[in-house]
Design an enzyme around this catalytic site. Structure first.
Site, PDB file in Angstrom:
ATOM      1  N   HIS A  10       0.818  -1.222   0.000  1.00 14.33           N
ATOM      2  CA  HIS A  10       0.000   0.000   0.000  1.00 14.33           C
ATOM      3  C   HIS A  10       0.848   1.266   0.000  1.00 14.33           C
ATOM      4  CE1 HIS A  10      -3.362  -2.583   0.463  1.00 14.33           C
ATOM      5  NE2 HIS A  10      -3.040  -2.977   1.680  1.00 14.33           N
ATOM      6  N   CYS A  42      -6.588  -6.856   3.287  1.00 16.58           N
ATOM      7  CA  CYS A  42      -7.853  -6.785   4.026  1.00 16.58           C
ATOM      8  C   CYS A  42      -8.950  -7.577   3.323  1.00 16.58           C
ATOM      9  CB  CYS A  42      -8.287  -5.338   4.213  1.00 16.58           C
ATOM     10  SG  CYS A  42      -8.281  -4.360   2.709  1.00 16.58           S
TER      11      CYS A  42
END
Length: 451
Positions: A10, A42
């Site tokens: 990320h 996630c």
């Protein structure tokens, strides 16, 4: 300007792509040990549970897309040393074995985190797996096809989501954790009790307040997990006991917290002026306390990576900090939290007051009106909001984003009580439940003898 980025999930993806757009004349090189970038971990449980059929949807960028921006992608390259004095990177091409040495003017460390692997006998057995990246998720899916009994060790977000996924797939599931309840880092007991009840109703075995002592197997395959209290027959073990910052490359070269998380200033600068850091390898400014905390979340990582890029040449945009805001959907329950809980405040030695109210998310005359439980933490002296939690079968989790903004801006319970929220019977009540929480908080301070 020669810029290097190490790690590309990320924070790394956000940093590299933003740098390419802001400084198109610079030379940008990304080092990544995996063969993919930008995996949304996630969504790992959704992939394992079959909700996400096409795993490519869990990637929001690719080496090819980043190449198109002029970024040199050194995929499957493991950086094994950083010479911070001479500003050199030493890496190994994991495919060819070739040693690579490269220089940099500015370095962005986005090496992320790695699952904690306790020194347990048997943890190296074939069907004892970690849950972090795409390749590990794919391995879990493949091994689970032949497993009837699955044991998940660790009752944080990923562990709890995997438990749900395996139960829905028809597996016999056991969840082990050393704490006396699940999700204890995110929610207080009156919220986790509801999730535990849901699990037990569905036949999931909760082995709480138990420590794994060893994992037993035969011919490389796992057969049972042995804790300090019980033994659990199993075919597959998923270790989800937490994450540690992956910062060994810079140990004793930049300032860090005791747990190894790199400390950065509000512009993502480390104690070395040529090195920036972002994401799960870093500590973040935690607004409820004003200090730094280790909160590995994708939302923090993307923001920090973008800020590192924007401040690379000169300090431009300061980090406003975080409240550690997060949400979770388990079966029919929607829950979210931000800032301090009663549990976390107690562990930090911070004195807070808490109020809990229950209401329905919309008027009773509507065809359905789901129960909502909300708990707000605040400082009794300054009356400032410090945290909140919510749970409901209705999706009212955006209320926690509202509280997150309130904490960041220093909102008081008095302001929360009378802040302007719209009313429409399809969605809410004339007095929003957040208003009611503020009003109840005021009442507890005015009439403490009634509490």
């Amino acid at each position: 300007m020669k810029i290097a980025v190490i790690g590309c999930t990320h924070a790394g993806t956000a940093a590299a792509t933003t740098i390419a757009k802001l400084y198109p004349d610079s030379t940008i090189t990304v080092y990544e040990r995996n063969d993919n970038v930008s995996f949304l971990s996630c969504g790992l449980a959704l992939y394992v549970g079959g909700v996400v059929q096409d795993p490519q949807g869990l990637f929001y960028s690719s080496p090819e897309k980043m190449n198109e921006l002029g970024i040199t992608m050194k995929m499957q390259h493991d950086v094994n040393h950083i010479d911070t004095e001479r500003q050199l990177i030493h890496a190994t091409n994991l495919v060819t074995g070739e040693a690579v040495v490269d220089g940099y003017d500015k370095l962005v460390i986005t090496t992320g985190s790695w699952p904690v692997t306790p020194p347990i006998k048997g943890i190296d057995l074939e069907n004892v797996l970690l849950a972090k990246n795409f390749n590990q998720a794919s391995t879990i899916i493949e091994r689970a096809k032949k497993a009837d009994r699955v044991t998940v060790v660790g009752a944080g977000y990923i562990g709890v989501e995997l438990v749900e996924a395996f139960e829905k797939a028809g597996k016999q599931v056991t969840l082990i954790d050393g704490a006396d309840r699940i999700l204890n880092k995110y929610l207080d007991a009156e919220f986790t009790d509801e999730v535990e009840t849901e699990f037990r109703t569905r036949g999931i075995e909760l082995a709480l307040s138990q420590t794994v002592e060893r994992i037993e197997g035969q011919n490389g395959s796992v057969q049972k997990v042995v804790t300090d209290k019980e033994e659990y027959e199993t075919d597959l073990v998923i270790m989800c006991v937490g994450f540690r910052p992956n910062t060994g490359l810079l140990r004793e070269k930049v300032d860090m917290m005791d747990n190894g998380a790199i400390t950065v200033d509000e512009y993502m600068r480390t104690s070395n002026p040529s090195i920036f850091a972002a994401g799960d390898c870093c500590a973040v400014k935690y607004n409820p306390t004003g200090g730094h905390a280790y909160i590995p979340l994708a939302t923090n990582a993307v923001r920090m990576g973008t800020l590192a890029a924007r401040n690379l040449m000169e300090p431009t945009v300061a980090n406003v900090g975080t409240q550690g805001t997060s949400g979770l959907h388990i079966y029919d329950l929607n829950m979210a939290s931000t800032g301090l809980t009663e549990t976390s405040a107690s562990l930090m030695g911070i004195h807070v007051k808490n109020i809990t109210i229950e209401d329905t998310h919309r008027p009773a005359f509507m065809p359905t009106a789901e129960n909502v439980k909300v708990k707000v933490a605040f400082a009794p002296d300054t009356r400032r909001l410090l945290g909140a939690q919510v749970i409901s079968k209705a999706d009212v989790t955006q209320a926690i984003n509202t509280i997150s903004v309130g904490i960041q801006q220093g909102m008081t319970i008095d302001e929360l009580a009378f802040v302007d929220f719209f009313f429409q019977p399809h969605f809410n009540q004339p007095w929003n439940f957040l208003n009611k929480a503020g009003l109840e908080a005021i009442r507890t301070l005015q009439q403490p003898e009634l509490v």
